[in-house]
Design a protein around this motif. Structure first.
Motif, PDB file in Angstrom:
ATOM      1  N   ALA A  10      -2.860  -1.153  -0.537  1.00  0.00           N
ATOM      2  CA  ALA A  10      -2.815  -0.580  -1.875  1.00  0.00           C
ATOM      3  C   ALA A  10      -2.413   0.893  -1.824  1.00  0.00           C
ATOM      4  CB  ALA A  10      -4.177  -0.726  -2.555  1.00  0.00           C
ATOM      5  N   PHE A  11      -2.040   1.448  -2.953  1.00  0.00           N
ATOM      6  CA  PHE A  11      -1.737   2.869  -3.039  1.00  0.00           C
ATOM      7  C   PHE A  11      -2.918   3.681  -2.498  1.00  0.00           C
ATOM      8  CE2 PHE A  11       0.983   1.185  -6.467  1.00  0.00           C
ATOM      9  CZ  PHE A  11       2.192   1.773  -6.134  1.00  0.00           C
ATOM     10  N   GLY A  12      -2.625   4.631  -1.609  1.00  0.00           N
ATOM     11  CA  GLY A  12      -3.665   5.486  -1.066  1.00  0.00           C
ATOM     12  C   GLY A  12      -4.450   4.897   0.084  1.00  0.00           C
ATOM     13  N   GLY A  13      -4.104   3.684   0.508  1.00  0.00           N
ATOM     14  CA  GLY A  13      -4.831   3.049   1.598  1.00  0.00           C
ATOM     15  C   GLY A  13      -4.627   3.762   2.919  1.00  0.00           C
ATOM     16  N   ASN A  62       0.376  -1.236  -9.868  1.00  0.00           N
ATOM     17  CA  ASN A  62       0.839  -0.095 -10.659  1.00  0.00           C
ATOM     18  C   ASN A  62      -0.062   1.114 -10.442  1.00  0.00           C
ATOM     19  OD1 ASN A  62       3.109  -1.263 -12.120  1.00  0.00           O
ATOM     20  ND2 ASN A  62       1.585  -2.543 -13.143  1.00  0.00           N
ATOM     21  N   PHE A  63       0.545   2.292 -10.440  1.00  0.00           N
ATOM     22  CA  PHE A  63      -0.197   3.542 -10.238  1.00  0.00           C
ATOM     23  C   PHE A  63       0.549   4.648 -10.964  1.00  0.00           C
ATOM     24  CE2 PHE A  63      -0.776   7.327  -7.328  1.00  0.00           C
ATOM     25  CZ  PHE A  63      -2.034   7.664  -7.805  1.00  0.00           C
ATOM     26  N   ASP A  64      -0.148   5.385 -11.844  1.00  0.00           N
ATOM     27  CA  ASP A  64       0.531   6.420 -12.632  1.00  0.00           C
ATOM     28  C   ASP A  64       0.485   7.797 -11.994  1.00  0.00           C
ATOM     29  OD1 ASP A  64      -1.972   7.520 -13.161  1.00  0.00           O
ATOM     30  OD2 ASP A  64      -2.000   6.969 -15.290  1.00  0.00           O
ATOM     31  N   TYR A  90      -6.735   9.139  -3.442  1.00  0.00           N
ATOM     32  CA  TYR A  90      -5.846   9.959  -4.266  1.00  0.00           C
ATOM     33  C   TYR A  90      -5.155  11.018  -3.410  1.00  0.00           C
ATOM     34  CZ  TYR A  90      -4.193  13.222  -7.790  1.00  0.00           C
ATOM     35  OH  TYR A  90      -3.398  14.050  -8.530  1.00  0.00           O
ATOM     36  N   ALA A  91      -5.892  11.643  -2.501  1.00  0.00           N
ATOM     37  CA  ALA A  91      -5.276  12.635  -1.609  1.00  0.00           C
ATOM     38  C   ALA A  91      -4.181  11.994  -0.760  1.00  0.00           C
ATOM     39  CB  ALA A  91      -6.341  13.270  -0.724  1.00  0.00           C
ATOM     40  N   ASN A  92      -4.390  10.769  -0.325  1.00  0.00           N
ATOM     41  CA  ASN A  92      -3.359  10.073   0.462  1.00  0.00           C
ATOM     42  C   ASN A  92      -2.082   9.853  -0.344  1.00  0.00           C
ATOM     43  OD1 ASN A  92      -4.692   9.823   2.914  1.00  0.00           O
ATOM     44  ND2 ASN A  92      -5.629   7.866   2.385  1.00  0.00           N
ATOM     45  N   THR A  93      -2.229   9.594  -1.644  1.00  0.00           N
ATOM     46  CA  THR A  93      -1.024   9.363  -2.458  1.00  0.00           C
ATOM     47  C   THR A  93      -0.178  10.621  -2.574  1.00  0.00           C
ATOM     48  OG1 THR A  93      -2.031   9.918  -4.621  1.00  0.00           O
ATOM     49  CG2 THR A  93      -2.243   7.632  -3.836  1.00  0.00           C
ATOM     50  N   CYS A 132       5.427   2.859  -0.532  1.00  0.00           N
ATOM     51  CA  CYS A 132       4.817   1.718  -1.228  1.00  0.00           C
ATOM     52  C   CYS A 132       5.777   1.100  -2.245  1.00  0.00           C
ATOM     53  CB  CYS A 132       3.537   2.158  -1.932  1.00  0.00           C
ATOM     54  SG  CYS A 132       2.143   2.541  -0.850  1.00  0.00           S
ATOM     55  N   LEU A 133       6.563   1.938  -2.904  1.00  0.00           N
ATOM     56  CA  LEU A 133       7.427   1.460  -3.970  1.00  0.00           C
ATOM     57  C   LEU A 133       8.776   0.943  -3.481  1.00  0.00           C
ATOM     58  CD1 LEU A 133       6.814   4.249  -6.643  1.00  0.00           C
ATOM     59  CD2 LEU A 133       5.933   1.906  -6.669  1.00  0.00           C
TER      60      LEU A 133
END
Length: 281
Positions: free
Chosen positions: A38-41, A150-152, A180-183, A192-193
């Motif tokens: 997932a996002f930020g994993g 999805n991630f905004d 969140y810091a990882n993103t 990811c995208l």
């Protein structure tokens, strides 16, 4: 129990961050833990509470996969997302002279392990493998596809993503902050995208897959963990693995998608039982 320690290694030409926990005495063996996609994993965000529990008996390693955490932000667009990360994981094991280990993965990490073991010549030196809420790819629910995918870009939306995967737990806000810091690390969200990009005039490739039939030919003991309150996957998806082969076991637990985050003690007990006995708990 000492917290996991960070290290960096060159694995297959890629700078790879990993975390390590070791037992106070002689280890029973090595465990390699694979995080979600997932996002930020990343590894420490997925496994920080589980690693010290396993490290009472085993040497425990948890690498950041390509594209995640502090490992190189690399993706390949002409092959399966499992294939190139499996090759990187095999290179990681070779770099650390790991010739035999127990493996466990959650969500994408679990799917990666199942797919890796289902190949005719598995690359991973697996003694056993556990997939927690990782199906091998199929049987995602519509909610899992639309909401987890999805991630905004905001911390509040990361809070939504973590809430999709867990019940409330003491480390919830710390997990949100870390992910969140990882993103915000250069290249992570792009990695990811990127696989979603398509040629504007070519149809999506048709994939014919008899999954999970190929897994039955692997001799490695496998435990597939289905969380009964996981609405990111189809209900009762674990039945696809029931009676697939004598060495493939299905365990159902009362949890959502990421029990490694909100039920670390239960997950550690489950893993230790399987690794020690090589059979279903």
């Amino acid at each position: 129990m000492a917290p996991p320690r960070p290290h960096t290694v060159n694995a297959g030409g890629f700078t790879t961050r990993y975390w390590e926990s070791t037992p106070p005495g002689q280890p029973r063996g090595t465990v390699v833990l694979i995080h979600d996609g997932a996002f930020g994993g990343d590894a420490i965000g997925s496994w920080s509470a589980v690693m010290p529990l396993l490290a009472q008996h085993y040497r425990v390693l948890a690498p950041d996969l390509l594209g995640y955490g502090d490992t190189d932000k690399v993706v390949y667009l002409d092959r399966s997302p499992y294939a190139f990360r499996t090759a990187h994981l095999a290179a990681f094991c070779a770099a650390l002279d790991i010739d035999a280990a127990h493996f466990a993965g959650q969500s994408f990490g679990g799917s990666l392990l199942l797919r890796a073991l289902a190949t005719p010549t598995p690359e991973l030196p697996a003694l056993s493998a556990v997939s927690i809420c990782g199906t091998g790819g199929p049987w995602r629910s519509s909610k899992g596809v639309t909401e987890l995918g999805n991630f905004d870009g905001t911390e509040n939306d990361m809070r939504r993503l973590v809430a999709l995967m867990t019940d409330d737990f003491a480390g919830f806000e710390n997990t949100v902050a870390l992910r969140y810091a990882n993103t915000r690390k250069p290249g992570h969200v792009t990695a990811c995208l990127a696989p979603r990009l398509r040629h504007p005039n070519l149809p999506k490739p048709e994939v014919r897959d008899d999954w999970p039939t190929p897994l039955r030919d692997s001799p490695v003991p496998v435990l597939v963990v289905e969380a009964t309150r996981d609405d990111l996957l189809e209900p009762d998806w674990g039945h696809h693995f029931d009676n697939l082969a004598p060495h493939i076991h299905v365990h159902r637990m009362d949890a959502r998608h990421a029990p490694n985050l909100d039920q670390p003690d239960a997950v550690a007990d489950l893993l230790l039982t399987f690794f020690d006995q090589g059979s279903a708990p």
